[in-house]
Design an enzyme around this catalytic site. Structure first.
Site, PDB file in Angstrom:
ATOM      1  N   ASP A  92       0.821  -1.206   0.000  1.00  0.00           N
ATOM      2  CA  ASP A  92       0.000   0.000   0.000  1.00  0.00           C
ATOM      3  C   ASP A  92       0.861   1.264   0.000  1.00  0.00           C
ATOM      4  O   ASP A  92       2.071   1.217   0.254  1.00  0.00           O
ATOM      5  CB  ASP A  92      -0.888   0.041   1.250  1.00  0.00           C
ATOM      6  CG  ASP A  92      -1.786  -1.162   1.375  1.00  0.00           C
ATOM      7  OD1 ASP A  92      -2.202  -1.704   0.331  1.00  0.00           O
ATOM      8  OD2 ASP A  92      -2.086  -1.568   2.521  1.00  0.00           O
ATOM      9  N   TYR A 103       5.713 -10.266   6.728  1.00  0.00           N
ATOM     10  CA  TYR A 103       5.493  -8.846   6.968  1.00  0.00           C
ATOM     11  C   TYR A 103       5.803  -8.535   8.432  1.00  0.00           C
ATOM     12  O   TYR A 103       5.571  -9.364   9.322  1.00  0.00           O
ATOM     13  CB  TYR A 103       4.042  -8.455   6.684  1.00  0.00           C
ATOM     14  CG  TYR A 103       3.717  -8.269   5.221  1.00  0.00           C
ATOM     15  CD1 TYR A 103       3.896  -7.039   4.596  1.00  0.00           C
ATOM     16  CD2 TYR A 103       3.197  -9.320   4.463  1.00  0.00           C
ATOM     17  CE1 TYR A 103       3.580  -6.861   3.256  1.00  0.00           C
ATOM     18  CE2 TYR A 103       2.881  -9.153   3.116  1.00  0.00           C
ATOM     19  CZ  TYR A 103       3.071  -7.915   2.526  1.00  0.00           C
ATOM     20  OH  TYR A 103       2.772  -7.748   1.202  1.00  0.00           O
TER      21      TYR A 103
END
Length: 304
Positions: A53, A111
């Site tokens: 993002d 992540y």
């Protein structure tokens, strides 16, 4: 056609995410493709392992591209790093099998979400961690649940700091308002947030395994399967920093950030670990926690 695999690092602060977009040139994919096309004089499309993002960083994003040109890997790496912005770096280039695809062949992604929970904002890492004590929405929740603490060696410090925006800026729709500047009022210091780490770890354990993570997806029009497998989810405190590591075979739109928001709500007592099965079963975005801001999130590694 020759197929090349790129390993990429980037600071996502000033970019609109990985995927190229028609309304902006400020994407990671767009920057790399532009350099390759100008250099090779042919249309080039790069395929990333996934879409990060806007504002999200990567220590190890992986991508591949095909070209008719026969190039050495050092040539490609040198050319890209010469013309790419300084906040985007190619750390390795390898020639791979023509069938290799960075997204389709990925087996696992890692992540990491970093939270600054010190008594003062980290000066040199502030762009790469989220400080929830400086966000009105989360600050207000912590006050309501009693999870604030002044740890400055002065028992007279008032942790009930009044913030004008608390009266006017109420968060909704599970989103997180921008961070405020870290300004204390009435000569007091901002408090730290007390997280119940054990409760968060219990909730994390319930999220591991194969589940339908529809409640943790911000794409309401998602037609493909929302079933994913989280192989490991760890949470630890390290020098006034909370670190959440997520390992899985794939992640939905905003999934890691929503998981983070949900675990933080568990950490301050707004939710309990026992709520996790019901949240998964609900398959509604509203059932899960807020979407944590992007700046604390890193794509750490992709396994093939």
């Amino acid at each position: 056609m020759n197929n090349y695999k790129l390993t990429i690092q980037y600071d996502g602060t000033r970019y609109s995410g990985w995927q190229k977009q028609g309304n902006t040139a400020d994407t990671i994919q767009g920057k790399i493709e532009t350099v390759l096309q100008k250099w090779l004089k042919e249309d080039i499309e790069i395929h990333g392992s996934g879409r990060t993002d806007a504002g999200v960083h990567a220590l190890c994003q992986v991508a591949n591209f095909k070209t008719s040109a026969a190039l050495s890997c050092p040539q490609i790496m040198t050319a890209l790093n010469q013309y790419l912005p300084q906040d985007v770096r190619i750390t390795s280039v390898t020639q791979v099998d023509p069938r290799f695809h960075a997204r389709l062949n990925a087996k696992q992604k890692h992540y990491r979400y970093q939270i600054d929970n010190g008594s003062a904002t980290e000066v040199f890492e502030r762009k790469y961690m989220t400080r929830f004590a400086d966000t009105d929405y989360f600050y207000k929740l912590c006050r309501q649940t009693g999870h604030l603490s002044a740890t400055f060696g002065d028992s007279s410090v008032n942790t009930d700091i009044s913030r004008p925006s608390e009266r006017n800026n109420v968060a909704s729709n599970n989103t997180m308002p921008p961070q405020r500047n870290n300004v204390a009022s009435n000569n007091t210091m901002p408090p730290q947030i007390i997280y119940d780490l054990e409760a968060m770890q219990k909730a994390a354990a319930l999220l591991c395994g194969e589940h339908d993570f529809k409640s943790f997806c911000d794409n309401k029009r998602m037609k493909k399967s929302t079933v994913r497998t989280i192989t490991n989810l760890t949470i630890r405190n390290e020098n006034n920093k909370m670190i959440l590591d997520f390992y899985g075979n794939g992640f939905l739109y905003h999934m890691v950030r929503i998981l983070t928001g949900t675990l933080l709500e568990v950490g301050i007592g707004l939710k309990s670990p026992e709520d996790i099965p019901a949240i998964l079963q609900a398959q509604k975005r509203e059932a899960a926690g807020f979407t944590a801001p992007p700046q604390g999130l890193f794509l750490m590694n992709v396994t093939y």
